[in-house]
Design an enzyme around this catalytic site. Sequence first.
Site, short mmCIF file in Angstrom:
data_model
loop_
_atom_site.label_atom_id
_atom_site.label_comp_id
_atom_site.label_asym_id
_atom_site.label_seq_id
_atom_site.Cartn_x
_atom_site.Cartn_y
_atom_site.Cartn_z
N CYS A 2 0.83 -1.19 0.00
CA CYS A 2 0.00 0.00 0.00
C CYS A 2 0.88 1.26 0.00
O CYS A 2 2.03 1.22 0.41
CB CYS A 2 -0.92 0.09 1.20
SG CYS A 2 -1.85 -1.40 1.51
N ARG A 27 2.96 0.37 -5.46
CA ARG A 27 2.86 -0.34 -4.19
C ARG A 27 1.53 -1.09 -4.06
O ARG A 27 1.29 -1.77 -3.06
CB ARG A 27 2.98 0.64 -3.02
CG ARG A 27 4.25 1.45 -3.06
CD ARG A 27 4.27 2.45 -1.93
NE ARG A 27 4.43 1.79 -0.66
CZ ARG A 27 5.58 1.46 -0.11
NH1 ARG A 27 6.70 1.75 -0.73
NH2 ARG A 27 5.62 0.86 1.06
N TRP A 75 -3.03 -2.51 -1.58
CA TRP A 75 -2.79 -3.87 -2.06
C TRP A 75 -3.37 -4.76 -0.97
O TRP A 75 -2.86 -4.80 0.14
CB TRP A 75 -1.30 -4.13 -2.26
CG TRP A 75 -1.02 -5.47 -2.84
CD1 TRP A 75 -1.15 -5.84 -4.16
CD2 TRP A 75 -0.55 -6.63 -2.14
NE1 TRP A 75 -0.80 -7.15 -4.30
CE2 TRP A 75 -0.43 -7.67 -3.09
CE3 TRP A 75 -0.23 -6.90 -0.82
CZ2 TRP A 75 0.00 -8.95 -2.76
CZ3 TRP A 75 0.20 -8.17 -0.49
CH2 TRP A 75 0.32 -9.17 -1.45
N ASN A 100 -0.20 1.06 6.08
CA ASN A 100 0.54 0.16 5.19
C ASN A 100 1.17 -0.87 6.10
O ASN A 100 1.87 -0.52 7.05
CB ASN A 100 1.62 0.97 4.46
CG ASN A 100 2.62 0.11 3.74
OD1 ASN A 100 2.30 -1.00 3.34
ND2 ASN A 100 3.83 0.61 3.60
N GLY A 101 0.90 -2.16 5.86
CA GLY A 101 1.50 -3.20 6.72
C GLY A 101 0.45 -4.21 7.14
O GLY A 101 -0.62 -4.29 6.55
N GLU A 484 13.27 -17.12 -14.61
CA GLU A 484 12.86 -15.72 -14.75
C GLU A 484 11.92 -15.56 -15.95
O GLU A 484 10.93 -14.83 -15.88
CB GLU A 484 14.12 -14.84 -14.88
CG GLU A 484 13.88 -13.37 -15.11
CD GLU A 484 13.02 -12.66 -14.06
OE1 GLU A 484 12.76 -13.23 -13.00
OE2 GLU A 484 12.58 -11.53 -14.35
N LYS A 488 8.12 -14.14 -15.69
CA LYS A 488 7.62 -13.00 -16.49
C LYS A 488 6.33 -13.39 -17.18
O LYS A 488 5.36 -12.64 -17.18
CB LYS A 488 8.63 -12.57 -17.57
CG LYS A 488 9.85 -11.83 -17.15
CD LYS A 488 9.64 -10.43 -16.65
CE LYS A 488 9.30 -10.39 -15.21
NZ LYS A 488 10.30 -10.32 -14.22
N GLU A 491 3.42 -13.72 -14.70
CA GLU A 491 3.06 -12.42 -14.10
C GLU A 491 2.17 -11.59 -15.00
O GLU A 491 1.19 -11.02 -14.55
CB GLU A 491 4.33 -11.58 -13.85
CG GLU A 491 5.05 -11.87 -12.57
CD GLU A 491 6.29 -10.99 -12.41
OE1 GLU A 491 6.47 -10.40 -11.35
OE2 GLU A 491 7.09 -10.88 -13.37
N HIS A 507 12.18 -36.63 -15.46
CA HIS A 507 11.80 -37.09 -14.12
C HIS A 507 10.41 -36.61 -13.72
O HIS A 507 10.11 -36.52 -12.55
CB HIS A 507 12.83 -36.62 -13.10
CG HIS A 507 14.18 -37.22 -13.34
ND1 HIS A 507 14.44 -38.57 -13.24
CD2 HIS A 507 15.35 -36.64 -13.71
CE1 HIS A 507 15.70 -38.80 -13.54
NE2 HIS A 507 16.28 -37.64 -13.83
N LYS A 606 4.39 -3.68 -7.12
CA LYS A 606 5.80 -3.50 -7.44
C LYS A 606 6.68 -3.71 -6.22
O LYS A 606 7.75 -4.27 -6.30
CB LYS A 606 5.99 -2.08 -8.00
CG LYS A 606 7.38 -1.76 -8.43
CD LYS A 606 7.68 -2.41 -9.75
CE LYS A 606 9.13 -2.29 -10.14
NZ LYS A 606 9.53 -3.43 -10.99
C1 G6P Z 1 7.58 -7.96 -6.07
C2 G6P Z 1 7.76 -7.46 -7.48
C3 G6P Z 1 8.83 -8.27 -8.18
C4 G6P Z 1 10.12 -8.23 -7.38
C5 G6P Z 1 9.91 -8.70 -5.94
C6 G6P Z 1 11.12 -8.42 -5.08
O1 G6P Z 1 7.03 -9.23 -6.10
O2 G6P Z 1 6.54 -7.54 -8.21
O3 G6P Z 1 9.06 -7.74 -9.46
O4 G6P Z 1 11.07 -9.05 -8.00
O5 G6P Z 1 8.82 -7.98 -5.36
O6 G6P Z 1 11.31 -7.02 -5.00
P1 G6P Z 1 12.68 -6.30 -4.73
O7 G6P Z 1 12.33 -4.84 -4.74
O8 G6P Z 1 13.13 -6.76 -3.37
O9 G6P Z 1 13.63 -6.69 -5.79
#
Ligand code: G6P
Length: 611
Positions: A2, A27, A75, A100-101, A484, A488, A491, A507, A606
């Site tokens: 948030c 956020r 969020w 926030n928290g 990764e 992506k 996501e 396996h 984010k």
């Molecule tokens: C969230 C973001 C990801 C990011 C992760 C870790 O899940 O959506 O894109 O990789 O947090 O964030 P950081 O800021 O610690 O790299």
Amino acid sequence: MCGIVGAVAERNITAILLEGLKRLEYRGYDSAGVAVFTHNGTLERMRRNGKVAELEQALAGEPLMGRLGIAHTRWATHGAPSERNAHPHFSGSDLAVVHNGIIENYEALREQLKGLGYVFTSDTDTEVIAHLLNHKLKDQSDLTEALKATVKELHGAYGLAVISAKQPDRLVAARSGSPLVIGLGLGENFLASDQLALRQVTDRFMYLEEGDIAEIRRDSVQIWDVNGKSVQRETVQYRDGAEAADKGEYRHYMLKEIHEQPAVVQRTLENRLGQDHVLVQAFGPQAAELFAKVRNVQIVACGTSYHAGMVARYWLESLAGIPCQVEVASEFRYRKVVVQPDTLFVSISQSGETADTLAALRNAKELGFLASLAICNVGISSLVRESDLTLLTQAGREIGVASTKAFTTQLVGLLLLTLSLGQVRGTLEAGVEAQLVEELRRLPARLGEALAMDATIEKVAELFADKHHTLFLGRGAQFPVAMEGALKLKEISYIHAEAYPAGELKHGPLALVDNDMPVVTVAPNNELLEKLKSNLQEVRARGGELIVFADEQAGMTNGEGTHVINMPHIHDVLAPILYTIPLQLLSYYVAVLKGTDVDQPRNLAKSVTVE
Ligand code: G6P
């Protein structure tokens, strides 16, 4: 997570709060709301489910005008995204709170407050704070003092901002586990989760520390630390021309950020390379002395940053000869960890505010690590402030929720770390280091070549638009790259994607392969290529469609059900950085074809500042 914004001024602050919220949408963006002490002397709020734009539209129809206010973008943690769960939360008609928290003891507090006659109108943990504060105000009429008494009963993490119609001269705030920064103006002051939200109104900031309570008035700021002692926090003048302002010619921030990679990788290398070696001082003045003692490395991170750590493990062991463990922060922080002597603790984070990563760092300090090093993209983040050494990636602000340029710059930072450790400890031959430094210099140009494949990859994306599952394969340091790539895709396109080390295919996952399950593979030209080719045969034999990103010198050709996309030749060590690019582009174009919200995919945020 948030985002919080607050303001106390002589002018109408609603537009400032809204602009701040827009800048904090990274956020979370499930719902948004604002509470303003209006010119009528009443506290009024507007909340909307969905993004800040919805709130903005509602406010355009029914403006709220006032000189004191708080606002929030959410969020969801406790309670589904909805208007009734959106912040600010009220207790009575005079008191508004944004949070926030996570309040861990909210159920017990809720029962207690219900017993006192408070009626709850949301499913959130935040509402207990509003009512508890209201209750404390019965014994202690001063808002700041009542907030001090309230936070003593809260367990968990919070960044809080509170206003009251009874004391409209101030905004009060508390920080424990979630960042808060005060923006200092002339005859007006502000509060936010991130200074970015306030760059429109000031460039002077004061960062609250853990346990701080702040009373912010138009012309004064008073802060008390965790022990209740009145304290001064340093004022920081913030100048950063690198903040991304808009999407420019690009349709989405994500595409823009993918295309920024040659430039930001170049920037991350600046002042860090000597003629034939890495400048170890880039990690700080005491780095050389410390690195000489390192016998093990423990890497901790979350999400995409964790994948960067997984690549680094291959580098640290093969190039610097240092045993390395990598773990996701949410596991590391709760595990009984046995620390080998002389282990360097490395955290990786784009934001530097990820709750689990920060908690892992704080635990690590108790566990006898040699030192802590943060690889981070935000210089003024908690992670950087609390680590012994830092290497800042220079990705600039990343807005797309799916991380792209932050990842490749983290990889560059981790390769610099590997070469520095190898150099200082004498485990890396000078000739090898010199060659890799040369390759690093050429890397931005290579990334540019990979980006030029944009149109080809857009075409390949069509193969995925109607699929529901995908497998990503890689071997060695390309396995985390495959992870990764899969992350992506899931996501932003919501297609289920899993990554496997190619050798594990037989396996289990091979059972899933049929003509409805495309298999994406990254195949640089290294000693594992022949083994990988056999794994690909196993897929083809089961009717699986293959999409192979292969080194142009690997001798792989198109065939029925096999789509080979040739990649520029690159030194094997740097291949994970280069091969990340086509996988980013692939996810992007699949998501565009599917019409998803690329920059703000559903359910994500984010920066994850809650556990
Ligand atoms: C969230 C973001 C990801 C990011 C992760 C870790 O899940 O959506 O894109 O990789 O947090 O964030 P950081 O800021 O610690 O790299």
